[in-house]
Design a protein around this motif. Structure first.
Motif, PDB file in Angstrom:
ATOM      1  N   GLU A 134       0.841  -1.203   0.000  1.00 18.72           N
ATOM      2  CA  GLU A 134       0.000   0.000   0.000  1.00 18.72           C
ATOM      3  C   GLU A 134       0.877   1.254   0.000  1.00 18.72           C
ATOM      4  O   GLU A 134       0.618   2.213  -0.737  1.00 18.72           O
ATOM      5  CB  GLU A 134      -0.943  -0.018   1.218  1.00 18.72           C
ATOM      6  N   ASP A 135       1.931   1.228   0.819  1.00 17.56           N
ATOM      7  CA  ASP A 135       2.860   2.363   0.854  1.00 17.56           C
ATOM      8  C   ASP A 135       3.505   2.581  -0.509  1.00 17.56           C
ATOM      9  O   ASP A 135       3.590   3.708  -1.003  1.00 17.56           O
ATOM     10  CB  ASP A 135       3.965   2.108   1.897  1.00 17.56           C
ATOM     11  N   TYR A 136       3.951   1.469  -1.081  1.00 16.39           N
ATOM     12  CA  TYR A 136       4.620   1.579  -2.384  1.00 16.39           C
ATOM     13  C   TYR A 136       3.685   2.195  -3.411  1.00 16.39           C
ATOM     14  O   TYR A 136       4.052   3.116  -4.157  1.00 16.39           O
ATOM     15  CB  TYR A 136       5.093   0.197  -2.846  1.00 16.39           C
ATOM     16  N   LYS A 137       2.428   1.697  -3.424  1.00 11.76           N
ATOM     17  CA  LYS A 137       1.484   2.184  -4.430  1.00 11.76           C
ATOM     18  C   LYS A 137       1.174   3.663  -4.204  1.00 11.76           C
ATOM     19  O   LYS A 137       1.032   4.429  -5.169  1.00 11.76           O
ATOM     20  CB  LYS A 137       0.209   1.336  -4.403  1.00 11.76           C
ATOM     21  N   LYS A 138       1.085   4.036  -2.943  1.00 10.86           N
ATOM     22  CA  LYS A 138       0.797   5.436  -2.635  1.00 10.86           C
ATOM     23  C   LYS A 138       1.929   6.331  -3.139  1.00 10.86           C
ATOM     24  O   LYS A 138       1.712   7.323  -3.823  1.00 10.86           O
ATOM     25  CB  LYS A 138       0.626   5.588  -1.106  1.00 10.86           C
ATOM     26  N   ARG A 139       3.170   5.930  -2.786  1.00  8.48           N
ATOM     27  CA  ARG A 139       4.319   6.747  -3.184  1.00  8.48           C
ATOM     28  C   ARG A 139       4.491   6.737  -4.703  1.00  8.48           C
ATOM     29  O   ARG A 139       4.847   7.744  -5.304  1.00  8.48           O
ATOM     30  CB  ARG A 139       5.586   6.217  -2.514  1.00  8.48           C
ATOM     31  N   ASP A 140       4.219   5.591  -5.302  1.00 10.49           N
ATOM     32  CA  ASP A 140       4.349   5.469  -6.756  1.00 10.49           C
ATOM     33  C   ASP A 140       3.335   6.367  -7.462  1.00 10.49           C
ATOM     34  O   ASP A 140       3.664   7.073  -8.412  1.00 10.49           O
ATOM     35  CB  ASP A 140       4.163   4.004  -7.159  1.00 10.49           C
ATOM     36  N   SER A 141       2.088   6.337  -6.954  1.00 14.58           N
ATOM     37  CA  SER A 141       1.067   7.145  -7.628  1.00 14.58           C
ATOM     38  C   SER A 141       1.242   8.634  -7.315  1.00 14.58           C
ATOM     39  O   SER A 141       0.737   9.489  -8.040  1.00 14.58           O
ATOM     40  CB  SER A 141      -0.337   6.668  -7.240  1.00 14.58           C
ATOM     41  N   ALA A 142       2.004   8.915  -6.253  1.00 20.56           N
ATOM     42  CA  ALA A 142       2.313  10.311  -5.969  1.00 20.56           C
ATOM     43  C   ALA A 142       3.448  10.811  -6.871  1.00 20.56           C
ATOM     44  O   ALA A 142       3.888  11.950  -6.744  1.00 20.56           O
ATOM     45  CB  ALA A 142       2.707  10.473  -4.510  1.00 20.56           C
ATOM     46  N   GLY A 143       3.901   9.919  -7.740  1.00 21.71           N
ATOM     47  CA  GLY A 143       4.887  10.339  -8.724  1.00 21.71           C
ATOM     48  C   GLY A 143       6.332  10.182  -8.272  1.00 21.71           C
ATOM     49  O   GLY A 143       7.251  10.652  -8.933  1.00 21.71           O
ATOM     50  N   GLU A 144       6.538   9.502  -7.156  1.00 17.01           N
ATOM     51  CA  GLU A 144       7.911   9.303  -6.696  1.00 17.01           C
ATOM     52  C   GLU A 144       8.658   8.395  -7.665  1.00 17.01           C
ATOM     53  O   GLU A 144       8.123   7.390  -8.135  1.00 17.01           O
ATOM     54  CB  GLU A 144       7.884   8.687  -5.292  1.00 17.01           C
ATOM     55  N   LYS A 145       9.880   8.764  -7.953  1.00 19.35           N
ATOM     56  CA  LYS A 145      10.639   7.995  -8.950  1.00 19.35           C
ATOM     57  C   LYS A 145      11.585   7.008  -8.276  1.00 19.35           C
ATOM     58  O   LYS A 145      11.919   7.158  -7.092  1.00 19.35           O
ATOM     59  CB  LYS A 145      11.451   8.961  -9.824  1.00 19.35           C
ATOM     60  N   ASN A 146      12.038   6.058  -9.068  1.00 17.02           N
ATOM     61  CA  ASN A 146      13.097   5.133  -8.651  1.00 17.02           C
ATOM     62  C   ASN A 146      12.776   4.341  -7.388  1.00 17.02           C
ATOM     63  O   ASN A 146      13.639   4.088  -6.556  1.00 17.02           O
ATOM     64  CB  ASN A 146      14.415   5.884  -8.451  1.00 17.02           C
ATOM     65  N   LEU A 147      11.528   3.983  -7.247  1.00 13.61           N
ATOM     66  CA  LEU A 147      11.149   3.142  -6.117  1.00 13.61           C
ATOM     67  C   LEU A 147      11.335   1.678  -6.490  1.00 13.61           C
ATOM     68  O   LEU A 147      10.939   1.265  -7.574  1.00 13.61           O
ATOM     69  CB  LEU A 147       9.681   3.370  -5.766  1.00 13.61           C
ATOM     70  N   ILE A 148      11.930   0.945  -5.610  1.00 15.88           N
ATOM     71  CA  ILE A 148      11.984  -0.510  -5.815  1.00 15.88           C
ATOM     72  C   ILE A 148      10.707  -1.090  -5.203  1.00 15.88           C
ATOM     73  O   ILE A 148      10.454  -0.917  -4.017  1.00 15.88           O
ATOM     74  CB  ILE A 148      13.230  -1.130  -5.164  1.00 15.88           C
ATOM     75  N   PRO A 149       9.890  -1.759  -6.009  1.00 14.17           N
ATOM     76  CA  PRO A 149       8.653  -2.314  -5.451  1.00 14.17           C
ATOM     77  C   PRO A 149       8.971  -3.425  -4.457  1.00 14.17           C
ATOM     78  O   PRO A 149      10.030  -4.044  -4.545  1.00 14.17           O
ATOM     79  CB  PRO A 149       7.923  -2.870  -6.678  1.00 14.17           C
ATOM     80  N   PRO A 150       8.078  -3.691  -3.522  1.00 11.87           N
ATOM     81  CA  PRO A 150       8.311  -4.849  -2.643  1.00 11.87           C
ATOM     82  C   PRO A 150       8.376  -6.120  -3.489  1.00 11.87           C
ATOM     83  O   PRO A 150       7.793  -6.193  -4.569  1.00 11.87           O
ATOM     84  CB  PRO A 150       7.080  -4.868  -1.734  1.00 11.87           C
ATOM     85  N   ARG A 151       9.078  -7.078  -2.969  1.00  5.00           N
ATOM     86  CA  ARG A 151       9.150  -8.377  -3.637  1.00  5.00           C
ATOM     87  C   ARG A 151       7.809  -9.079  -3.469  1.00  5.00           C
ATOM     88  O   ARG A 151       7.269  -9.091  -2.361  1.00  5.00           O
ATOM     89  CB  ARG A 151      10.231  -9.181  -2.933  1.00  5.00           C
ATOM     90  N   ARG A 152       7.279  -9.624  -4.545  1.00  4.56           N
ATOM     91  CA  ARG A 152       6.021 -10.367  -4.388  1.00  4.56           C
ATOM     92  C   ARG A 152       6.278 -11.632  -3.590  1.00  4.56           C
ATOM     93  O   ARG A 152       7.260 -12.327  -3.813  1.00  4.56           O
ATOM     94  CB  ARG A 152       5.413 -10.700  -5.748  1.00  4.56           C
ATOM     95  N   ASP A 153       5.402 -11.937  -2.667  1.00  4.53           N
ATOM     96  CA  ASP A 153       5.581 -13.101  -1.798  1.00  4.53           C
ATOM     97  C   ASP A 153       4.335 -13.977  -1.898  1.00  4.53           C
ATOM     98  O   ASP A 153       3.288 -13.655  -1.352  1.00  4.53           O
ATOM     99  CB  ASP A 153       5.810 -12.631  -0.362  1.00  4.53           C
ATOM    100  N   LEU A 154       4.487 -15.078  -2.605  1.00 11.98           N
ATOM    101  CA  LEU A 154       3.328 -15.939  -2.868  1.00 11.98           C
ATOM    102  C   LEU A 154       2.844 -16.658  -1.615  1.00 11.98           C
ATOM    103  O   LEU A 154       1.742 -17.198  -1.584  1.00 11.98           O
ATOM    104  CB  LEU A 154       3.668 -16.962  -3.960  1.00 11.98           C
ATOM    105  N   ARG A 155       3.674 -16.645  -0.572  1.00  2.55           N
ATOM    106  CA  ARG A 155       3.258 -17.255   0.685  1.00  2.55           C
ATOM    107  C   ARG A 155       2.313 -16.304   1.436  1.00  2.55           C
ATOM    108  O   ARG A 155       1.357 -16.739   2.087  1.00  2.55           O
ATOM    109  CB  ARG A 155       4.507 -17.512   1.532  1.00  2.55           C
ATOM    110  N   LEU A 156       2.580 -15.011   1.335  1.00 11.34           N
ATOM    111  CA  LEU A 156       1.793 -14.042   2.104  1.00 11.34           C
ATOM    112  C   LEU A 156       0.559 -13.554   1.343  1.00 11.34           C
ATOM    113  O   LEU A 156      -0.422 -13.133   1.970  1.00 11.34           O
ATOM    114  CB  LEU A 156       2.677 -12.845   2.491  1.00 11.34           C
ATOM    115  N   GLU A 157       0.595 -13.607   0.020  1.00  8.75           N
ATOM    116  CA  GLU A 157      -0.541 -13.076  -0.741  1.00  8.75           C
ATOM    117  C   GLU A 157      -1.871 -13.724  -0.361  1.00  8.75           C
ATOM    118  O   GLU A 157      -2.865 -13.018  -0.181  1.00  8.75           O
ATOM    119  CB  GLU A 157      -0.265 -13.170  -2.249  1.00  8.75           C
ATOM    120  N   PRO A 158      -1.923 -15.058  -0.203  1.00  8.99           N
ATOM    121  CA  PRO A 158      -3.214 -15.647   0.203  1.00  8.99           C
ATOM    122  C   PRO A 158      -3.652 -15.182   1.585  1.00  8.99           C
ATOM    123  O   PRO A 158      -4.853 -15.078   1.858  1.00  8.99           O
ATOM    124  CB  PRO A 158      -2.951 -17.151   0.211  1.00  8.99           C
ATOM    125  N   LEU A 159      -2.697 -14.890   2.471  1.00  7.78           N
ATOM    126  CA  LEU A 159      -3.059 -14.429   3.816  1.00  7.78           C
ATOM    127  C   LEU A 159      -3.608 -13.006   3.758  1.00  7.78           C
ATOM    128  O   LEU A 159      -4.525 -12.656   4.517  1.00  7.78           O
ATOM    129  CB  LEU A 159      -1.848 -14.509   4.752  1.00  7.78           C
TER     130      LEU A 159
END
Lengths: 514, 561
Positions: A230-255
């Motif tokens: 959520e933080d990443y998406k907020k900062r990304d949509s606020a136009g912040e550049k050069n953000l490394i997105p969080p690593r997708r975690d298939l173990r946590l996504e279902p949770l």
């Protein structure tokens, strides 16, 4: 049929079949099998039947009209449309197809038992549409099943509801639109204190406290993970550049999906203390437990279950097979129902699933449930628990034509399934099955002889093999061992049935090993 | 090249012979002794890329085809092979194997893969993954199957390291060379996957097929993420935390960037359909290996346009199966119909190739391919699936797979139709090098004793005493294979046997521009070899002992334990 008794029955039947073929009435010469689904007639009329609608009582000498796989009309007498396939069910009983809320059939593996949180795995990816148990469960009137991961892990794998569409490929099995699930497990199985192997470090957790901590820990991670995105998406949509997105975690996504209410929790449990524990943890993290599975001491905490809106899916009368099952009683289903819990009776076993009607009927004796209440526990109630009650669970206009037809009242011990329909297709037909057996045996023998012959010819020029082939799976498991091994963490005793080993062997796909 | 005058002199021949006896052809090639130009004249040529030609001539110059056709000028320096009665095919291509890979797995070492039994706790431990391993780097001439495969007409293989979920990178190898590097045609060409579980409880992650799939999903995501994260980091060194280096991610990110072919295992219908979905989900350039139930799903595979490598190890009953354990009808149907899969794939328009898939006797590969012809596959389609199609699938059709000008001179020369059982393979060319193929001599009687192991051979040449070593392997029936190494090089035994106590093994090496047999015959008394070496009518005595054999015999007599 009369011709079946005549000495020329075979010839007559063959001639009849030819004639029907010519007339285009039988479009498929092949019988329904693991590789061939049955035909889908556009219109079916079931008539002269005792119809147990579950939603609005029983209709004697009633009829059901099925159009394009849906129930189009239910009533006293319906005139057969011109092109309808008519099933005369005189003296027979039609109920909504049975729904098994806890099943381990139709899957190539059951348990990722190596880790305490195995939410990364998904039963949907390893469905085995050729598992003979699908067909056997159809023969017991089951039309939908909740295919659960095993119970070796505090948080197990992702699960799904399927329809038992025997003969269809794996992609056609999932119940369309059903909310996906995830298996949890409490008590002895996930703590694995009885399953340590010599030389292997014991897997955490080893206590009930540890099971709670494992679930809590995983959801803390999931909450952080959700926030990170959520933080990443907020900062990304606020136009912040050069953000490394969080690593997708298939173990946590279902949770995260559980936290968002997009995935149902089905939790294996026995004792009242662990049931209350999970309710507390769920409340803390703000998710709901959709069903408690087995829930043998549910009668002790029925009010808490009802208040939490959790369903209970239990056994009829299995108990004392381990210490944590000592307090189980056959009145469990009835007692929970009386306190306002939605209760279903499940199988947890392919053999048990073939007589869930009788399992439900036991609550008429133990606890005095009514005929219709008992029937509900294997039809409408599991449908509600799985969130599929808008589509199945009762015989009502607009619902899927998933039906089981019995020769006796399904709550009777004499009841035998005659036909099972899913989406208006006859996936199981007892008479047809019996009629086709000699044909199958004949084909089997012919093939067996043919292969034996070519094998004998070949064996002369066999040479000793020294090297190992690439890509060949090490032959560490023999066919038939698979299910037995995966059943290990399941603490339920096998019901006394002779076919369990056989069925496990049959469940193995031919040509699976590379 | 020696003069004919010297050739006539017997003792001089001995010198020549002994100088060359223990040298393999490639060694001679390096010395300039082996021809580099060949012409096969007047043969039936099946180029695969075009229609067969009768009475045609092929010219091979320095490893490549330089002329093919009816009116071809043969260069004067070429060694001419008369092709009457012979058929020339492109060298056969085994499209998935581990021939050429050393038998001992490379040790993991520090940071190596966590073995399943070490108990990986999740995808982050990268269980059973060594995608950085490379068949090109690990290819070894020590694999005796290089020669047995070649003798059966296979000039090219796609080989990959073995074992695990991501065993490593596959390479196209030619089956001849002086050094291991000569084998490599192209690398990497594919990343094979193995759906391998740790087996049972307590074995570490993943111990189920769904765990394996979940792991692979996660690894692809990780590889993609690390590429992205690394790029952002490079641009913002002072404001971004450094992403961790992970060699599984790094190797796979490279492979994905190169659009490497990802080989997905799938044999029966359920697995095949699953593989089609996986290829979609992973967004990879996928291919399927296994493919034996393709007769049921060929049109679905065609719709997804995935190539298929079909294993020729057709399913059959286990030899020591429990007679009470009756196979299901579905299993019987599978055993019966599996060989019809290639025909079904051809009909559906799927690009497919055939591979040995665990057949260990290479002669059986063509026999198995013939089964698919009997089950409806056109013979020319079968040939294509063993030549040009795999070359296309692995991206080397620009240099391999057919007899065309400028392509690598890999050939198999037979005395008849390739798929006829009685047909014999006469010659094999790999990279323009000529190899004599022959039927190994069958021992008449069972052997007494075992020749396997290292031997020290001693003999006296006109120049004085000399020694070489023989590394022999004997099968139960007395068939002997192996290599003989002198100070000049190594040559492989093309035919060998031990019958009671009589041994015989033969090398075939070019001598004065023509191939010559060098045969060792004699008796084996249980501990030593005694006999003669003969070549072109001349012979000399030799003795063979096991190095250290005496001391071992003293240390380990039966009573010692």
């Amino acid at each position: 049929m009369k011709i079946a008794n005549s000495p020329n029955a075979d010839r007559l039947r063959a001639a009849l079949r030819c004639l029907l073929c010519v007339l285009g009435l039988i479009s498929r010469a092949l019988p329904a099998s693991a590789a061939n689904p049955p035909d889908a007639p556009a219109v079916i009329l079931i008539q002269n039947a005792t119809i147990m609608t579950v939603s609005h009582g029983t209709i004697e000498h009633g009829a059901i009209l099925i159009k394009d796989g849906k129930i189009a009309e239910v009533g006293q007498s319906i005139k057969a449309p011109k092109d309808a396939l008519v099933i005369d069910a005189a003296g027979q009983f039609v109920i909504p197809g049975i729904i098994d809320c806890h099943s381990h059939i139709a899957a190539e593996s059951i348990n990722e038992g190596s880790i305490s949180v195995s939410s990364i795995v998904n039963m949907a990816e390893i469905l085995n549409p050729e598992d003979i148990d699908i067909y056997r469960d159809l023969a017991g009137g089951v039309t939908s099943a909740n295919i659960l991961h095993g119970s070796a892990n505090a948080i197990g794998g992702q699960t799904l509801v399927i329809k038992l569409r025997w003969g269809q490929p794996a992609t056609k099995l999932p119940f369309e639109g059903a909310v996906p699930g995830i298996k949890f497990a409490l008590g002895e199985n996930p703590k694995r204190s009885n399953f340590s192997l010599p030389g292997q470090p014991r897997r955490y957790p080893a206590t009930r406290m540890g099971v709670e901590e494992t679930i809590r820990g995983a959801f803390s991670e999931a909450r952080d993970y959700k926030k990170a995105w959520e933080d990443y998406k907020k900062r990304d949509s606020a136009g912040e550049k050069n953000l490394i997105p969080p690593r997708r975690d298939l173990r946590l996504e279902p949770l995260v999906e559980v936290l968002e209410g997009k995935r149902y929790v089905h939790s294996h449990c026995y004792r009242e203390d662990e049931i209350l524990m999970l309710l507390r943890v769920a409340k803390e993290f703000g998710f709901k437990v959709r069903t408690f599975q087995h829930v043998l001491e549910g009668y002790k905490v029925a009010d808490e279950l009802a208040a939490a809106g959790a369903g209970a899916s239990t056994f009829s009368d299995w108990w004392a097979y381990k210490v944590e099952a000592y307090d189980a009683i056959p009145y469990n289903a009835a007692l929970m129902t009386r306190r306002g819990v939605v209760v279903s009776i499940n199988s947890d076993d392919a053999g048990e699933a073939t007589h869930l009607n009788q399992e439900a009927a036991k609550s008429m004796k133990f606890g005095g449930m009514s005929h219709d209440e008992a029937l509900k526990m294997v039809t409408l109630n599991p449908a509600m628990q799985l969130g599929i009650d808008k589509r199945v669970g009762t015989i009502d206009v607009g619902k899927d034509a998933d039906l089981a037809i019995y020769n006796h009242d399904p709550m009777s011990a004499y009841a035998v399934v005659q036909k099972t329909l899913i989406d208006g297709r006859v996936y199981f037909d007892r008479q047809r099955d019996i009629a086709e057996r000699p044909e199958r045996e004949k084909e089997k023998k012919a093939l067996s002889d043919k292969l034996k012959k070519s094998g004998e010819k070949k064996s002369e020029d066999k040479k000793p093999d020294a090297t190992v082939a690439i890509g060949q799976k090490p032959a560490e498991k023999k066919p038939g061992d698979k299910k037995a091994e995966e059943m290990k963490p399941e603490d339920k005793p096998k019901p006394p049935q002779s076919s369990s080993r056989e069925s496990a062997a049959a469940a193995l796909l031919p040509g699976g090993a590379l | 090249m020696g003069s004919s005058l010297i050739l006539r002199c017997a003792s001089a021949v001995c010198v020549t012979v002994l100088l060359t006896v223990f040298c393999a052809a490639p060694t001679l090639h390096a010395q300039g002794g082996e021809p580099q130009y060949f012409a096969i004249r007047g043969a039936r040529v099946v180029p695969v890329s075009g229609a067969p030609m009768e009475n045609a001539t092929i010219v091979i110059s320095r490893g490549l085809f330089t002329a093919i056709g009816k009116d071809v000028t043969i260069p004067p320096e070429a060694w001419v092979i008369e092709g009457q009665g012979l058929t020339v095919y492109p060298g056969l291509f085994d499209s998935f194997t581990d021939v050429g890979m050393p038998t001992a797995p490379a040790t993991g070492g520090e940071g190596g893969p966590r073995r399943a039994q070490e108990g990986a706790r999740g995808p982050e431990d990268r269980p059973a993954s060594t995608p950085w391993r490379s068949a090109a780097e690990e290819a070894s001439l020590s694999d005796k199957r290089i020669e047995t495969w070649r003798s059966a007409g296979f000039t090219t293989v796609v080989s990959a390291p073995k074992g695990g979920i991501f065993p490593g990178q596959a390479a196209v190898l030619d089956l001849a060379g002086e050094r291991a590097g000569d084998l490599v045609v192209k690398s990497p060409v594919a990343i094979p996957l193995g759906f391998q579980t740790s087996g049972g409880f307590g074995g570490g992650f993943p111990n189920s097929i769904m765990g394996v799939l979940a792991y692979i999903h996660q690894v692809w995501l990780d590889a993609e993420w690390s590429t992205k994260a690394q790029a952002i980091y490079e641009k913002n060194l002072r404001s971004t935390a450094r992403p961790r280096y992970d060699r599984t991610e790094a190797a796979l990110a490279d492979a994905l960037e190169d659009h490497a072919l990802i080989l997905i295992p799938a044999n029966n219908s359920v697995q095949l359909r699953r593989a089609l979905e996986l290829a979609d989900r992973w967004h990879v350039n996928g291919a399927i290996y296994g493919g034996q139930m393709a007769y049921e799903v060929a049109p679905e595979i065609a719709a997804k346009k995935l190539p298929v490598l079909v294993s020729l190890k057709w399913p059959e009953a286990e030899k020591d199966a429990d007679p009470e354990d009756k196979p299901s009808l579905r299993t019987l149907q599978f055993r019966d119909r599996a060989p019809s899969s290639p025909a079904a794939l051809a009909k559906a328009g799927v690009k497919f190739a055939l591979y040995s898939g665990g057949i260990t006797t290479p002669k059986d590969i063509l026999k198995a391919a013939k089964k698919s012809i009997e089950a409806g596959l056109a013979p020319d389609a079968a040939l294509r699936a063993l030549t040009l199609s795999p070359a296309e699938i692995f991206g080397v059709a620009d240099r391999l797979g057919s007899i065309e000008n400028g392509k690598i001179a890999n050939l198999v020369v037979t005395d008849g139709d390739l798929f006829e059982e009685k047909t014999k393979i006469k010659l094999v060319f790999v990279d323009g090098h000529r190899f004599e193929a022959r039927e190994p001599e069958k021992p008449k009687d069972p052997p007494k004793g075992d020749l396997s192991g290292k031997w020290k051979l001693s003999y006296t040449t006109p120049d004085g005493p000399e020694e070489s070593t023989a590394d022999l392997a004997m099968e139960k029936d007395g068939t002997v294979s192996g290599t003989i190494t002198s100070k000049r090089g190594t040559a492989s035994i093309i035919s060998g046997s031990l019958s009671v106590d009589r041994f015989s093994f033969t090398l075939n090496i070019p001598l004065e521009g023509a191939p010559a047999d060098v045969t060792f015959t004699g008796t084996f008394d249980g501990t030593s070899l005694k006999g003669s070496i003969s070549v072109q009518g001349f012979s000399m005595e030799f003795n063979g002992v096991k190095p250290g054999g005496i001391s071992r015999a003293m240390v380990s007599p039966g009573g010692a334990q």
